[in-house]
Write a protein that holds these residues in place. Sequence first.
Motif, short mmCIF file in Angstrom:
data_model
loop_
_atom_site.label_atom_id
_atom_site.label_comp_id
_atom_site.label_asym_id
_atom_site.label_seq_id
_atom_site.Cartn_x
_atom_site.Cartn_y
_atom_site.Cartn_z
N GLU A 105 0.84 -1.20 0.00
CA GLU A 105 0.00 0.00 0.00
C GLU A 105 0.87 1.25 0.00
O GLU A 105 1.99 1.24 0.51
CB GLU A 105 -0.92 0.02 1.23
N TYR A 106 0.33 2.30 -0.59
CA TYR A 106 1.01 3.59 -0.68
C TYR A 106 -0.04 4.62 -0.31
O TYR A 106 -1.13 4.64 -0.89
CB TYR A 106 1.51 3.80 -2.11
N VAL A 107 0.27 5.48 0.66
CA VAL A 107 -0.71 6.43 1.18
C VAL A 107 -0.28 7.85 0.87
O VAL A 107 0.87 8.23 1.11
CB VAL A 107 -0.86 6.25 2.72
N ALA A 110 -9.76 5.61 6.39
CA ALA A 110 -8.98 4.90 5.38
C ALA A 110 -8.49 3.61 6.00
O ALA A 110 -7.99 3.60 7.13
CB ALA A 110 -7.80 5.76 4.92
N HIS A 111 -8.64 2.52 5.27
CA HIS A 111 -8.24 1.20 5.77
C HIS A 111 -6.93 0.78 5.11
O HIS A 111 -6.81 0.81 3.89
CB HIS A 111 -9.33 0.16 5.50
N ALA A 155 -4.47 -1.45 9.86
CA ALA A 155 -4.63 -0.13 10.48
C ALA A 155 -5.81 0.62 9.87
O ALA A 155 -6.23 0.34 8.75
CB ALA A 155 -3.36 0.69 10.31
N ARG A 156 -6.30 1.56 10.64
CA ARG A 156 -7.37 2.44 10.20
C ARG A 156 -6.91 3.88 10.44
O ARG A 156 -6.39 4.18 11.52
CB ARG A 156 -8.64 2.19 11.00
#
Length: 82
Positions: A26-28, A59-60, A66-67
């Motif tokens: 994932e990339y946030v 955001a999940h 994590a949230r």
Amino acid sequence: MLSRSTEEYDSGDKLEHYKSLASLREYVLGSHRERSVEVWTRDADGGFTSATACEGDVAHLSSIGARLDVRELYEAAVEPGA
């Protein structure tokens, strides 16, 4: 968090470079313009999909369980020099 000076690179070329890493799940990206978070997630086929969470949303991050509550995230952020 994105900044005015790095937004184009971080959400463009840098994102594409990171996508080439097999270990990336994932990339946030957190917006500096509005209270929103974009999460890019690798799917089972190796492609990526994105989802945007706005203020009032969560955001999940499934890769780490994590949230991110967008409102809490921005309320906790402090502007440089503030």
